[in-house]
Design an enzyme around this catalytic site. Structure first.
Site, short mmCIF file in Angstrom:
data_model
loop_
_atom_site.label_atom_id
_atom_site.label_comp_id
_atom_site.label_asym_id
_atom_site.label_seq_id
_atom_site.Cartn_x
_atom_site.Cartn_y
_atom_site.Cartn_z
N LYS A 165 9.07 -0.30 -5.29
CA LYS A 165 8.01 -1.04 -5.54
C LYS A 165 6.84 -0.57 -6.60
CE LYS A 165 7.04 -4.31 -3.74
NZ LYS A 165 7.22 -5.62 -4.21
N TYR B 79 12.16 3.08 -1.14
CA TYR B 79 11.50 1.74 -1.16
C TYR B 79 10.11 1.59 -2.05
CZ TYR B 79 8.50 -1.82 0.19
OH TYR B 79 7.49 -3.13 0.60
N SER B 80 9.14 2.58 -1.54
CA SER B 80 7.97 2.60 -2.19
C SER B 80 8.01 2.98 -3.71
CB SER B 80 7.10 3.42 -1.36
OG SER B 80 7.57 4.67 -1.22
N ALA B 81 8.92 3.89 -3.95
CA ALA B 81 9.06 4.42 -5.42
C ALA B 81 9.54 3.02 -6.22
CB ALA B 81 10.11 5.35 -5.51
N ASN C 74 0.22 -3.26 6.27
CA ASN C 74 1.63 -3.83 7.16
C ASN C 74 0.97 -5.06 7.84
OD1 ASN C 74 2.29 -0.97 6.90
ND2 ASN C 74 3.41 -1.20 8.66
N ASP D 233 0.81 -1.37 0.04
CA ASP D 233 -0.05 -0.21 0.05
C ASP D 233 0.98 1.46 -0.10
OD1 ASP D 233 0.92 -0.09 2.76
OD2 ASP D 233 -0.99 0.07 3.62
N GLU D 234 2.17 1.29 0.29
CA GLU D 234 2.93 2.44 0.40
C GLU D 234 3.31 3.02 -1.08
OE1 GLU D 234 6.49 2.14 2.84
OE2 GLU D 234 5.69 -0.08 3.51
#
Length: 362
Positions: A169, A165-167, A194, A141-142
């Site tokens: 993914k 990290y979220s970028a 989470n 979800d990030e």
């Protein structure tokens, strides 16, 4: 669906999924590949290591030649891609490895799958694939970014990641989607909230706080601790993935959430109370750069369309999780060593505490 390649299957969520699949689908063959970085641990898979339908191979998903060889040898017809560098703090320190593994690694898997699954791989216009093949990308979800005080993440929202990290993914998700749109590859993407539960590596909030509490160490809490997350038991996450794998519509994205919004500080205080420790252990540390304030998943699509629902409420899930860690302190001791000790000191310990913490880890 007979020969499933699970990437990153020695990690926290991946290993739970491997065990679930062998239990629910004893006729499937599970080929687990993992490069076994600091967070990969084959101890979590001891109970299935002798299963004739389970095979482990140490491989980096960026190794195209090895991945291609595995597809050929085991006639892979399904990929469930868990393999990823996954901790936000680490991505701030070392963003390059996150982009390399999470984006390029995913692209290698997609390329090899396309080569083996297309009816006519030499024809770039061919969009016909062998029957029953699927590439399932396990995401987070990030990738949606951060929410305000209200609202929830839905699958149609724009991606606005705020950490390396979220970028990485989000980038991987878009590459997976592009292979569906351009090449016609059968895919699904799942985005979870989470996770928590047994066998989680203690860089994550819940096992970090449990381990630190048991050792009477300071509990590092970012900022004011009021960052809100939707918590999902790892078992529920894995049943959600299994549901999407078998029932998900081609090309669709499904959010998997636990309907348990909790502030970080609330969880820390719950752990302290359950373990009978003092809240004086809490130490507020400088907030991480770009720290998302609130996540909340709307899981209406998967519940209404596919019939999946989480079984764990947070209270029962935390009770079971705390009990597992208390009964498996040896597992924690084996994990909390070497690279993790150095990481903990770098991220959380101030200079006056380092020597004491190193002594406590020995």
């Amino acid at each position: 669906m007979e020969n499933i390649l699970v990437t990153g299957g020695a990690g926290f969520i991946g290993s739970s999924f491997v065990k679930l699949m062998l239990d629910l689908h004893p006729d499937y063959k599970i080929i687990n590949i993992d490069v076994l970085t600091y967070a990969g641990n084959l101890e979590t898979l001891k109970t299935v290591s002798d299963n004739p339908n389970y095979i482990f191979i140490k491989v980096d998903i960026r190794d195209r030649e090895k991945v291609d060889e595995i597809f050929s040898t085991y006639k892979i017809d399904t990929v469930v891609n868990f393999a990823a560098e996954s901790h936000v703090d680490r991505s701030i320190e070392e963003p390059e490895i996150f982009l390399s593994t999470n984006v390029i690694g995913t692209q290698v898997l997609l390329d090899v799958a396309k080569k083996h699954w297309k009816v006519n791989p030499e024809d770039k216009y061919c969009r016909e694939y062998k029957s029953g093949v699927k590439f399932l990308q396990v995401s987070t979800d990030e990738v949606y970014g951060s929410l305000g005080k209200t609202g929830m993440f839905v699958e149609t929202m724009s991606l606005m990641p705020n950490s390396p990290y979220s970028a990485s993914k989000a980038s991987a998700d878009m590459v997976v989607r592009a292979y569906h749109e351009t090449f016609g590859m059968p895919i699904n993407i799942t985005r979870c909230s989470n996770n928590y539960g047994p066998y989680q590596f203690p860089e994550k909030l819940i096992p970090l706080m449990i381990n630190s509490c048991l050792k009477e160490k300071k509990l590092p809490v970012y900022g004011d601790g009021m960052q809100i997350r939707d918590w999902l038991h790892v078992s529920d996450h894995c049943t959600g993935i299994d549901t999407v794998l078998h029932k998900g519509r081609d090309g669709e994205i499904y959010n998997i959430g636990g309907n348990n919004e909790k502030a970080n500080i609330e969880i820390v205080k719950l752990i302290i109370k359950t373990l009978g420790k003092s809240e004086n252990l809490i130490t507020y540390v400088k907030d991480r750069p770009g720290h998302d304030r609130r996540y909340a998943i709307d899981n209406t699509k998967i519940t209404t369309e596919l019939g999946w629902n989480p079984k764990y409420n947070f209270d029962q899930g935390m009770k079971d999780t705390l009990s597992w860690y208390l009964n498996n302190t040896e597992w924690i001791e084996n994990i909390v060593s070497g690279d993790y000790t150095k990481y903990y000191e770098k991220m959380y310990a101030n200079s006056s505490e380092k020597n004491n913490e190193i002594d406590n880890q020995k």
